[in-house]
Enzyme design. Sequence first.
Site, short mmCIF file in Angstrom:
data_model
loop_
_atom_site.label_atom_id
_atom_site.label_comp_id
_atom_site.label_asym_id
_atom_site.label_seq_id
_atom_site.Cartn_x
_atom_site.Cartn_y
_atom_site.Cartn_z
N CYS A 178 1.04 -1.16 0.23
CA CYS A 178 0.05 -0.03 0.10
C CYS A 178 0.58 1.34 0.02
O CYS A 178 0.21 2.50 -0.06
CB CYS A 178 -0.77 -0.01 1.07
N HIS B 144 -3.13 8.11 5.80
CA HIS B 144 -3.29 6.58 5.26
C HIS B 144 -4.65 6.09 5.55
O HIS B 144 -5.34 5.45 4.67
CB HIS B 144 -2.14 5.64 5.81
N GLU C 111 -1.84 5.98 13.46
CA GLU C 111 -1.59 7.19 12.63
C GLU C 111 -1.75 8.28 13.37
O GLU C 111 -1.08 9.30 13.47
CB GLU C 111 -2.39 7.00 11.25
N LYS D 26 -9.57 7.87 1.68
CA LYS D 26 -10.11 6.20 1.10
C LYS D 26 -11.47 6.02 1.58
O LYS D 26 -12.00 5.10 1.06
CB LYS D 26 -9.25 5.50 2.08
N HIS E 253 -9.69 1.87 -0.82
CA HIS E 253 -8.40 1.64 -0.65
C HIS E 253 -7.73 1.17 -2.10
O HIS E 253 -8.12 -0.14 -2.38
CB HIS E 253 -7.99 0.60 0.46
N PHE F 247 1.35 -2.88 4.49
CA PHE F 247 1.56 -4.45 5.18
C PHE F 247 3.19 -4.70 4.93
O PHE F 247 3.85 -3.95 3.92
CB PHE F 247 0.85 -5.36 4.45
#
Lengths: 403, 83
Positions: free
Chosen positions: A163, A295, A306, A327, A332, A391
């Site tokens: 990502c 994110h 975050e 998002k 996403h 990830f």
Amino acid sequence: MSRRVVVTGLGGICATGANVPEFWDNSKKAVCGVSVRTLKAGDEYSITLPIAPIDGFEDRLAEFGRDMARADRFTQLAIAAADEAVRDAGVDFASGLGRRTAAIVGTGIGGQTTFDAAYLAMLKHGRKPHPLSILKIIPNAPASHMSIRYGLNGPAFAISSACASGAHAIGVAADMIRSGAADAALAGASEALLTYGAMETWKAMHIMSDELCRPFSKNRKGLIIGEGAGVLVLEDFAAAKKRGAKIYAELAGFGMNADGKDMINPAVEGAAGAMKTALSTVGAFDPAGVYINAHGTGTLLNDPTESKAIRDVFAAGADSLVVSSTKSMHGHLLGAAGAIEAIATLKAMETGVVPPTINYDEPDPACDLDYCPNEAREQRIDLALSNSFAFGGLNAVLAFRRV
Amino acid sequence: MSDMDQQLLAIIKEHAIGLTSDPTRETLVTDLGIDSFSIVEIIYEVEEKLGIEVPFNANENALGDMKTVGDLIDAVKKLAGKE
């Protein structure tokens, strides 16, 4: 040699827009691109789930020519974005610039649609895969097609960091211009994973929402997967100014690191460290003029991690800045997330409008910042960050400053 | 012209974006407007549509030095053992 790098062209496509103007219009209007769909593989296999798909793209394919008719969807989307970015920049690669222009394009996976079709044909029907399957699947297909399509002979390759792929691609391309390895770049990312096989695989991780994406809201239930691509034209500031190019912003900082801890769980220190590195080259700023495109996946773990990282970096300034996760609208985009979100970030700076975090309806004490909930807000932005945390604990943060 | 010739010609025609008229056995391969992908695509379609095996290895130059579409058709038929 150390040069300043600016953004002079934008191209993007996702569930909420076939191009940047439509995407930005819908972002300001808080349009949600999520709907429940059924994805099939042959007649036997199907999965029904909420996703953020691009509708009607197949009808546009003819406009991209023969090479794209023979490319995987993730490459087709990348080229749609690249064509728009090149037009938007009004840049002339044939003048000699093409020889020193890079094409750095990220993707999380690559040609998933082709993979699925090839395996279904082989294992279910005993048929051979199409002979061009490999050329469609390879993650560097978009970078290669861009180099062929626009006559670019500079460095070209794919970047894959799940990502964070899009943010890594843009940041690395900018570093190449700074160092003199290239004079300009097409940089961005693409992802098209809305296939039966890929969605079953994602579902197996048990992190997907069964309704909407609600970043930072206490009732968040996970991520919603989208598809799309984003491409930026990056140029040396002096050269862009000389040719009278429209300049969106300067890519004034780039931070990247690895948590070095866990394949799934994010770490506050990694996210904060990447933001600090990105901010280390932007000079003095007032937090009241800062926007962070988070994110913000809408997962249980990402959002408070975050938020805490932002607080660690900005200290008291964290209460003056504004954060949002787009998002919530476009889903996403996985490998392409950092690219489409960089575009949202740049349009926010250009227009002085903060795009909202939609589907936000329940404050979470663990997420205690201003997330611009549910409605866009007019606000001057002088400095903006676009956060991407992948990830595998890979972090990439882009910092854009008004020129 | 045999049925197979006509089927092969039809497949070649789909890939011949350089032509403004239908290809014949006499058409030059260089006039077809085909690229590096096209030969493997044509072979694949021949296998799919005609249900035959064409044991083609691009490293062996098995298609020889084809000048015309007729040469191409004959080479494919030879590979498929249908000559």
